[in-house]
Enzyme design. Structure first.
Site, PDB file in Angstrom:
ATOM      1  N   HIS A 261      51.040  26.469  34.963  1.00 21.16           N
ATOM      2  CA  HIS A 261      50.764  25.048  34.727  1.00 21.16           C
ATOM      3  C   HIS A 261      50.292  24.369  36.005  1.00 21.16           C
ATOM      4  CE1 HIS A 261      51.506  20.995  32.954  1.00 21.16           C
ATOM      5  NE2 HIS A 261      51.729  20.698  34.224  1.00 21.16           N
ATOM      6  N   GLU A 262      51.068  24.497  37.062  1.00 19.41           N
ATOM      7  CA  GLU A 262      50.715  23.811  38.303  1.00 19.41           C
ATOM      8  C   GLU A 262      49.427  24.367  38.906  1.00 19.41           C
ATOM      9  OE1 GLU A 262      52.033  21.110  38.980  1.00 19.41           O
ATOM     10  OE2 GLU A 262      53.836  21.245  37.748  1.00 19.41           O
TER      11      GLU A 262
ATOM     12  N   HIS B 259      41.803  22.314  38.655  1.00 15.39           N
ATOM     13  CA  HIS B 259      41.152  21.037  38.336  1.00 15.39           C
ATOM     14  C   HIS B 259      40.722  20.346  39.629  1.00 15.39           C
ATOM     15  CE1 HIS B 259      41.378  17.253  35.524  1.00 15.39           C
ATOM     16  NE2 HIS B 259      40.161  17.502  35.956  1.00 15.39           N
TER      17      HIS B 259
ATOM     18  N   HIS C 175      46.471  22.631  37.577  1.00 11.71           N
ATOM     19  CA  HIS C 175      46.145  21.409  38.318  1.00 11.71           C
ATOM     20  C   HIS C 175      45.335  21.736  39.572  1.00 11.71           C
ATOM     21  CE1 HIS C 175      48.391  18.619  35.912  1.00 11.71           C
ATOM     22  NE2 HIS C 175      49.572  19.124  36.203  1.00 11.71           N
TER      23      HIS C 175
END
EC number: 3.4.24.16
Length: 704
Positions: free
Chosen positions: A497-498, A504, A501
């Protein structure tokens, strides 16, 4: 969780402090005061330094303020009729980049430095710069020149992203109250400064908390030997248990002694209770009053205006509808857990009180997973040594997004355990950015999991591109002698998940720093990273992420099948808890007369069906309230509607490692950064309006 260096220009708070700011900075002609900063502004370079002493942090903070103020002053004195796109709008963007990068070096160390004095100096720098940010954000002379430019320039002749920058600048100026009478502006300014300091202190208190409890080996019953052997012992031959995640969750999930779990849960949810309760009692009314002065009914209405949800009405309807749909599932899961507890109490000779306590929840949810799906997380984690997981994760992201990662040798980092990687486009060899991995807990370190945007990927004054830089900061268990750090499957999911980021942040290619990386709507920012969590539930991906830490054997097909099948275990209670937190957040930011602890207790009983422990105050430990998610915690669930739609309609359909779909995702979702609205990016990717069908299916609910 995403923590951005650019949350400032969105007018939001950030972890460690608030930067509530419309950065009205200035132009090329007036750059001389910042020449000292220009030496490190170069394309394709990571210019960040992590060796500043407390004295240097203090000195450079004052220098940054002095230099930047001179630039603001110069543009404020410019004849309004002389304002042009080049000497105002483009100049704003140029100076903004320099300020952001320098500020990052001053305020990021508070979250990661091993030196307490450096952390303290960095925290003070953040407070000082936040006050300065607010002063500069509320300069009406600058605002009037921006408004004049918008009214007089030919918007059709400037690029769409520049037009968006101009329109957002005017909007943020109004959201700072610059269209209001001077007296009202001064009131808002004073309150914002106070809010900023309160936010910084709230999260500093949590980061610096060093509470630990002491237990005998008997009181740690059923915990594995490798965990117990990793603990620090007291002079009395007992064991120290901290409230950091690598200690807290193993105890709550596996310790069979109810009293031990009760003490841990009580301590965990009373961290910083006294000081942070006082902070919330000051912070929430201040937010409400600022919103009122700006013409909004509540703080929640104020922040939601800039999100995809748009209004509290839409958020409330979404949460209430989902809560009702999940109610039967939650009831069934609670009944199953209660039967487990009754049976175990009888077997172990414990008193059965006929209810699920807060300290029972993690423990019996773990048992549910083991009984229903035969998934033993202690056995499973032996297949997830951190080096293997990291290698597999990096390989999957490289293949999926058409990237290549290279570890930097002898990298300049803030701690010897931190690693640095360079990211390149696999096809062209172009350097896109760099990322740090800071994986293990330390004293005073940020104690959750987050991606910090450190250096914006955007255009520089000469037209070249500054590389984006991000840091992934998590707290996995430390390696032990003869044994690497082993991750639970939920930690592998957090890692994915992290890192979503991080991608992104790195893959965004925007002109303006304001739109770089993850600088999108708060209720859209989790979409890309949540979508990528799906890979840790795919058998082929899990094979790439796993290998037994001792003998190197692959994870068995039988264990994989059980793990993948367990995805829906406890999904009702887990989602209902997210709804509880979202409702508490919404309530506190719509009615400041409410008591935070009482409101949390109310929703725990009404929605989750598990009472909060009397004497605790979970909201005082809820870093999101002071870390940029105020009135917006619902965004985690809201974003999942979109992320599941993307995954099931595209990746699941075409193949999750399909490079064409991966590049489509990179180009249409990651690359635009915040230069487009989130809903526009979604529709470009899906070629239709998003819907809830996949999201409901992912929760074990019937789709309409």
């Amino acid at each position: 969780m995403i923590v951005q260096c650019l949350l400032a220009v969105r007018g939001l708070h950030r972890v460690g402090g608030s930067r509530i700011l419309f950065r009205m900075t200035l132009g090329r002609e007036e750059m001389s005061p910042l020449q000292a900063m220009s030496s490190y502004m170069a394309a394709g370079r990571n210019v960040l330094r992590w060796d500043l002493s407390p004295e240097q942090i203090k000195t450079r903070t004052e220098e940054l303020i002095s230099q930047t103020k001179q630039v603001y002053d110069a543009i404020g004195m410019r004849d309004i009729k002389e304002v042009t796109y080049e000497n105002c709008l483009q100049a704003l963007a140029d100076i903004e980049v320099k300020y952001i990068v320098e500020r990052t070096m001053l305020d990021f160390p508070q979250h990661v430095s091993s030196d307490k004095e450096v952390r303290a100096a960095s925290t003070e720098a953040d407070k000082r710069l936040s006050r300065f940010d607010i002063e500069m954000s509320m300069r009406q002379d600058i605002f009037l020149r921006i408004v004049h430019l918008k009214e007089t320039c030919d918007l059709e002749k400037i690029k769409p992203e520049a037009r968006r920058y101009l329109e957002k600048s005017v909007k943020m100026g109004k959201r700072n109250g610059l269209h209001l009478p001077e007296q009202v502006q001064n009131e808002i300014k004073a309150m914002k400064k106070r809010m900023s300091e309160l936010c910084i202190d709230f999260n500093k208190n949590l980061n610096e908390d060093d509470t630990f409890l002491v237990f005998s080996k008997a009181e740690l019953g059923a915990l594995p030997d490798d965990f117990i052997n990793s603990l620090e012992k007291t002079d009395g031959d007992k064991y120290k248990i901290t409230l950091k995640y690598p200690h807290y969750f193993p105890v709550m999930k596996k310790c069979c002694v109810p009293e031990t779990r009760r003490k841990m849960e009580m301590a965990f949810n009373t961290r910083c209770k006294e000081e942070n309760t006082v902070i919330l009692q000051q912070l929430l009314p201040l937010r409400a009053e600022v919103a009122r002065l700006l013409g909004y009914s509540t703080h929640a209405d104020f922040v939601l205006e800039m999100n995809t949800a748009k209004s509290t009405r839409h958020v409330t309807a979404f949460l209430d509808d989902l809560s009702q749909k999940l109610k039967p599932l939650g009831e069934a899961e609670r009944e199953f857990i209660l039967n487990l507890k009754k049976k175990e109490c009888k077997e172990r000779g414990f008193e059965y009180d006929g209810k699920i306590n807060a300290w029972d929840l993690h423990y019996y949810m773990t048992q549910t997973e083991e009984l229903k799906y035969s998934v033993d997380q202690e056995t499973l984690k032996e297949y997830f040594p951190i080096e293997v997981v990291t290698e597999g994760l990096l390989n999957i992201y490289q293949e999926l997004l058409g990237l290549s990662f290279e570890q930097v040798t002898d990298a300049h980092v803030w701690n010897k355990s931190v690693t640095l990687y360079t990211v390149k486009d696999k096809a062209t060899g172009e350097v896109l950015g760099q990322f740090y991995l800071d994986l293990y807990p330390r004293e005073g370190k940020y104690n959750h999991a987050a991606c910090f945007g450190l250096q914006p990927g955007c255009l520089l004054p000469d037209g070249s591109r500054m590389m984006s830089v991000a840091a992934l900061v998590v707290n996995f268990s430390q390696p032990l002698a003869g044994r690497p750090s082993l991750l639970r499957h939920d930690e592998v999911r957090t890692y994915f998940h992290e890192f979503g980021h991080v991608m992104h942040q790195i893959c965004a290619q925007t002109d303006f720093a304001r739109f770089s990386g993850t600088n999108v709507e708060t209720d859209f920012v989790e979409v890309p990273s949540q979508m990528l969590e799906n890979w840790v539930w795919d058998a082929d991906s899990l094979r790439r992420l796993s290998k037994h830490y001792r003998h190197g054997s692959p994870i068995t097909d039988d264990l994989l099948e059980k793990l993948v099948a367990s995805r829906l275990v406890n999904t009702g209670l887990l989602t209902l808890r997210q709804i509880v937190l979202s409702k508490v957040d919404q309530s506190l930011h719509t009615n400041t007369a409410l008591d935070a602890a009482s409101e949390y207790a109310k929703y725990c009983t009404e929605i989750l069906g598990v009472a909060a422990t009397p004497g605790t105050n979970m909201p005082a430990t809820f870093g999101h309230l002071a870390g940029g998610y105020d009135g917006q915690y619902y965004g985690y669930l809201w974003s999942e509607v979109f992320s599941m739609d993307m995954f099931y309609s595209c990746f699941k359909k075409e193949g999750i490692m399909n490079p064409e779909v991966g590049m489509k995702y990179r180009n249409l979702i990651l690359k635009p950064g915040g230069s487009l609205d989130g809903m526009d990016m979604l529709q470009n990717f899906l070629t239709r309006e998003p819907n809830q069908k996949a999201f409901l299916m992912s929760r074990g609910l019937p789709a309409p």
